[in-house]
Scaffold this motif. Structure first.
Motif, PDB file in Angstrom:
ATOM      1  N   UNK A  46       0.772  -0.997  -0.154  1.00 51.48           N
ATOM      2  CA  UNK A  46      -0.085   0.150   0.439  1.00 51.48           C
ATOM      3  C   UNK A  46       0.990   1.155  -0.241  1.00 51.48           C
ATOM      4  N   UNK A  47       1.944   0.677   0.738  1.00 53.68           N
ATOM      5  CA  UNK A  47       2.978   2.713   0.536  1.00 53.68           C
ATOM      6  C   UNK A  47       3.198   2.219  -0.573  1.00 53.68           C
ATOM      7  N   UNK A  48       3.661   1.740  -0.934  1.00 52.60           N
ATOM      8  CA  UNK A  48       4.274   1.712  -3.129  1.00 52.60           C
ATOM      9  C   UNK A  48       3.355   1.787  -3.674  1.00 52.60           C
ATOM     10  N   UNK A  49       2.478   1.533  -3.255  1.00 48.74           N
ATOM     11  CA  UNK A  49       0.905   2.330  -4.043  1.00 48.74           C
ATOM     12  C   UNK A  49       1.083   3.676  -4.492  1.00 48.74           C
ATOM     13  N   UNK A  50       1.126   4.048  -2.738  1.00 48.25           N
ATOM     14  CA  UNK A  50       1.306   6.053  -2.669  1.00 48.25           C
ATOM     15  C   UNK A  50       2.359   5.982  -3.812  1.00 48.25           C
ATOM     16  N   UNK A  51       3.248   5.879  -3.403  1.00 47.10           N
ATOM     17  CA  UNK A  51       4.244   6.092  -3.669  1.00 47.10           C
ATOM     18  C   UNK A  51       4.756   6.176  -4.999  1.00 47.10           C
ATOM     19  N   UNK A  52       4.329   5.142  -5.533  1.00 47.60           N
ATOM     20  CA  UNK A  52       4.306   5.207  -7.327  1.00 47.60           C
ATOM     21  C   UNK A  52       3.267   6.134  -7.938  1.00 47.60           C
TER      22      UNK A  52
END
Length: 207
Positions: A46-52
Protein backbone atom coordinates in the motif's frame (compact mmCIF):
# COMPACT_ATOMS: atom_id res chain seq x y z
CA UNK A 1 5.02 52.62 -31.04
CA UNK A 2 5.89 50.07 -33.71
CA UNK A 3 8.75 48.72 -31.60
CA UNK A 4 6.41 48.40 -28.63
CA UNK A 5 3.86 46.59 -30.80
CA UNK A 6 6.53 44.20 -32.01
CA UNK A 7 7.58 43.53 -28.41
CA UNK A 8 3.99 42.73 -27.46
CA UNK A 9 3.62 40.43 -30.48
CA UNK A 10 6.86 38.63 -29.63
CA UNK A 11 5.68 38.21 -26.05
CA UNK A 12 2.41 36.73 -27.23
CA UNK A 13 4.19 34.32 -29.60
CA UNK A 14 6.59 33.19 -26.88
CA UNK A 15 3.71 32.77 -24.44
CA UNK A 16 1.78 30.66 -26.94
CA UNK A 17 4.83 28.50 -27.58
CA UNK A 18 5.29 27.92 -23.85
CA UNK A 19 1.62 27.06 -23.42
CA UNK A 20 1.77 24.70 -26.37
CA UNK A 21 4.64 22.87 -24.74
CA UNK A 22 3.10 22.79 -21.27
CA UNK A 23 -0.59 22.09 -21.87
CA UNK A 24 -0.17 18.65 -23.50
CA UNK A 25 1.96 17.50 -20.56
CA UNK A 26 -0.60 18.63 -18.02
CA UNK A 27 -3.37 17.15 -20.17
CA UNK A 28 -1.93 13.64 -19.93
CA UNK A 29 -3.84 11.38 -17.56
CA UNK A 30 -2.21 8.16 -16.36
CA UNK A 31 -3.33 5.13 -14.37
CA UNK A 32 -0.66 3.51 -12.17
CA UNK A 33 -1.13 -0.02 -10.82
CA UNK A 34 1.19 -2.16 -8.69
CA UNK A 35 0.96 -5.95 -8.58
CA UNK A 36 2.91 -8.34 -6.37
CA UNK A 37 4.11 -11.62 -7.83
CA UNK A 38 6.50 -11.93 -4.88
CA UNK A 39 5.86 -12.11 -1.10
CA UNK A 40 5.42 -8.38 -0.49
CA UNK A 41 3.85 -7.48 2.89
CA UNK A 42 0.40 -5.90 2.29
CA UNK A 43 1.19 -2.79 4.35
CA UNK A 44 4.34 -2.11 2.32
CA UNK A 45 2.47 -2.74 -0.93
CA UNK A 46 0.00 0.00 0.00
CA UNK A 47 2.90 2.36 0.74
CA UNK A 48 4.36 1.60 -2.68
CA UNK A 49 1.04 2.31 -4.41
CA UNK A 50 0.89 5.78 -2.89
CA UNK A 51 4.59 6.36 -3.60
CA UNK A 52 4.27 5.31 -7.26
CA UNK A 53 1.32 7.68 -7.80
CA UNK A 54 3.15 10.62 -6.26
CA UNK A 55 6.45 10.03 -8.05
CA UNK A 56 4.76 9.41 -11.40
CA UNK A 57 2.98 12.77 -11.15
CA UNK A 58 6.26 14.53 -10.34
CA UNK A 59 8.68 12.73 -12.67
CA UNK A 60 6.40 12.43 -15.71
CA UNK A 61 4.54 15.70 -15.04
CA UNK A 62 1.12 14.10 -15.60
CA UNK A 63 -2.18 13.75 -13.77
CA UNK A 64 -2.38 10.39 -12.02
CA UNK A 65 -5.74 8.77 -11.30
CA UNK A 66 -6.32 8.30 -7.60
CA UNK A 67 -6.68 4.89 -5.97
CA UNK A 68 -10.36 5.63 -5.34
CA UNK A 69 -10.96 6.44 -9.00
CA UNK A 70 -9.27 3.21 -10.07
CA UNK A 71 -11.28 1.12 -7.60
CA UNK A 72 -14.53 2.71 -8.77
CA UNK A 73 -13.64 2.16 -12.44
CA UNK A 74 -12.83 -1.49 -11.78
CA UNK A 75 -16.16 -2.06 -10.05
CA UNK A 76 -18.06 -0.08 -12.69
CA UNK A 77 -16.55 -2.03 -15.60
CA UNK A 78 -16.29 -5.32 -13.68
CA UNK A 79 -12.66 -5.41 -14.80
CA UNK A 80 -9.87 -5.88 -12.32
CA UNK A 81 -6.16 -5.39 -12.88
CA UNK A 82 -4.80 -8.69 -11.63
CA UNK A 83 -2.32 -11.22 -12.92
CA UNK A 84 -3.98 -10.91 -16.31
CA UNK A 85 -6.44 -8.54 -17.95
CA UNK A 86 -8.05 -8.74 -21.37
CA UNK A 87 -7.54 -6.13 -24.07
CA UNK A 88 -11.25 -5.26 -23.90
CA UNK A 89 -10.97 -4.85 -20.14
CA UNK A 90 -8.01 -2.51 -20.57
CA UNK A 91 -9.99 -0.46 -23.07
CA UNK A 92 -12.99 -0.20 -20.75
CA UNK A 93 -10.83 0.95 -17.86
CA UNK A 94 -9.01 3.52 -19.98
CA UNK A 95 -12.29 4.85 -21.36
CA UNK A 96 -13.92 5.06 -17.93
CA UNK A 97 -10.92 6.84 -16.43
CA UNK A 98 -10.24 8.92 -19.56
CA UNK A 99 -6.65 7.71 -19.36
CA UNK A 100 -3.93 8.24 -21.96
CA UNK A 101 -1.69 5.49 -20.53
CA UNK A 102 -2.02 2.63 -18.05
CA UNK A 103 1.22 1.79 -16.24
CA UNK A 104 1.50 -1.54 -14.44
CA UNK A 105 4.40 -2.31 -12.09
CA UNK A 106 4.72 -6.02 -11.35
CA UNK A 107 7.07 -6.88 -8.49
CA UNK A 108 8.69 -10.25 -9.21
CA UNK A 109 11.47 -10.28 -6.62
CA UNK A 110 11.48 -9.18 -2.98
CA UNK A 111 14.42 -10.61 -1.06
CA UNK A 112 16.74 -10.13 1.88
CA UNK A 113 20.05 -11.92 1.42
CA UNK A 114 22.66 -12.34 4.15
CA UNK A 115 26.35 -12.68 3.40
CA UNK A 116 29.45 -12.98 5.56
CA UNK A 117 32.74 -11.18 4.99
CA UNK A 118 35.39 -12.75 7.23
CA UNK A 119 37.87 -9.94 6.53
CA UNK A 120 35.64 -7.50 8.44
CA UNK A 121 35.44 -9.89 11.38
CA UNK A 122 39.20 -10.40 11.38
CA UNK A 123 39.68 -6.64 11.29
CA UNK A 124 37.68 -6.17 14.48
CA UNK A 125 39.28 -9.16 16.20
CA UNK A 126 42.72 -7.89 15.26
CA UNK A 127 41.91 -4.44 16.58
CA UNK A 128 41.00 -5.88 19.98
CA UNK A 129 43.95 -8.29 20.19
CA UNK A 130 45.84 -5.87 22.43
CA UNK A 131 43.02 -5.70 24.98
CA UNK A 132 42.62 -7.95 27.98
CA UNK A 133 40.99 -11.38 27.77
CA UNK A 134 37.54 -10.21 28.90
CA UNK A 135 37.33 -7.70 26.06
CA UNK A 136 38.55 -10.34 23.62
CA UNK A 137 35.69 -12.62 24.65
CA UNK A 138 33.26 -9.76 24.08
CA UNK A 139 34.78 -8.96 20.69
CA UNK A 140 34.39 -12.49 19.33
CA UNK A 141 30.58 -12.42 18.84
CA UNK A 142 30.77 -8.77 17.82
CA UNK A 143 33.28 -9.75 15.18
CA UNK A 144 30.82 -12.19 13.66
CA UNK A 145 28.10 -9.51 13.58
CA UNK A 146 30.57 -7.04 12.10
CA UNK A 147 31.18 -9.43 9.21
CA UNK A 148 27.50 -9.98 8.41
CA UNK A 149 25.96 -7.95 5.59
CA UNK A 150 22.41 -7.82 4.28
CA UNK A 151 21.33 -6.95 0.77
CA UNK A 152 17.68 -6.10 0.08
CA UNK A 153 16.90 -6.74 -3.58
CA UNK A 154 13.74 -5.92 -5.52
CA UNK A 155 13.03 -6.56 -9.19
CA UNK A 156 10.00 -5.39 -11.13
CA UNK A 157 8.55 -5.27 -14.62
CA UNK A 158 7.01 -2.01 -15.81
CA UNK A 159 4.58 -2.11 -18.74
CA UNK A 160 2.76 0.80 -20.35
CA UNK A 161 -0.51 0.20 -22.19
CA UNK A 162 -2.30 2.55 -24.56
CA UNK A 163 -6.07 3.24 -24.24
CA UNK A 164 -6.60 0.63 -26.99
CA UNK A 165 -4.86 -2.03 -24.89
CA UNK A 166 -1.63 -2.17 -26.91
CA UNK A 167 1.75 -2.42 -25.19
CA UNK A 168 3.63 0.85 -25.70
CA UNK A 169 6.71 0.18 -23.62
CA UNK A 170 8.10 -2.38 -21.20
CA UNK A 171 11.22 -2.57 -19.05
CA UNK A 172 12.67 -4.50 -16.12
CA UNK A 173 14.49 -2.88 -13.21
CA UNK A 174 16.43 -4.53 -10.40
CA UNK A 175 17.67 -2.52 -7.43
CA UNK A 176 19.71 -3.65 -4.43
CA UNK A 177 19.77 -1.68 -1.19
CA UNK A 178 22.97 -2.25 0.83
CA UNK A 179 23.77 0.88 2.84
CA UNK A 180 26.25 1.29 5.68
CA UNK A 181 25.47 -1.10 8.57
CA UNK A 182 23.31 -2.99 6.07
CA UNK A 183 22.56 -5.79 8.55
CA UNK A 184 20.25 -3.36 10.34
CA UNK A 185 19.41 -0.78 7.68
CA UNK A 186 18.96 -2.62 4.34
CA UNK A 187 15.26 -2.45 3.44
CA UNK A 188 13.43 -3.99 0.45
CA UNK A 189 10.85 -1.20 0.66
CA UNK A 190 13.60 1.33 -0.03
CA UNK A 191 14.91 -0.83 -2.87
CA UNK A 192 11.41 -1.00 -4.36
CA UNK A 193 11.03 2.79 -4.23
CA UNK A 194 14.31 3.29 -6.06
CA UNK A 195 13.34 0.65 -8.65
CA UNK A 196 10.01 2.40 -9.28
CA UNK A 197 11.76 5.75 -9.71
CA UNK A 198 14.28 4.25 -12.16
CA UNK A 199 11.47 2.68 -14.19
CA UNK A 200 9.53 5.96 -14.23
CA UNK A 201 12.52 7.84 -15.61
CA UNK A 202 12.84 5.25 -18.38
CA UNK A 203 9.12 5.47 -19.18
CA UNK A 204 9.22 9.27 -19.28
CA UNK A 205 12.13 9.27 -21.73
CA UNK A 206 10.60 6.56 -23.90
CA UNK A 207 7.12 8.07 -24.09
Amino acid sequence: MSNKARSVQCGVVVGLMVLTAIVPAFGQRVVVCIQAAAPVPPAQLEILKSFANQRCAVIADVEVCSTGELMYAQRFTNTYVGNSISVNGMRRLAQTLDADHIVIFRIVRWENQLSFKPEWSLLLVGATSFFDSSLKLLASPLGILFGLEKEATVALFATVFSPSGDVEFTTMVTYADQPLFSLFTADPLEAAKRAIEAALFQLTVAL
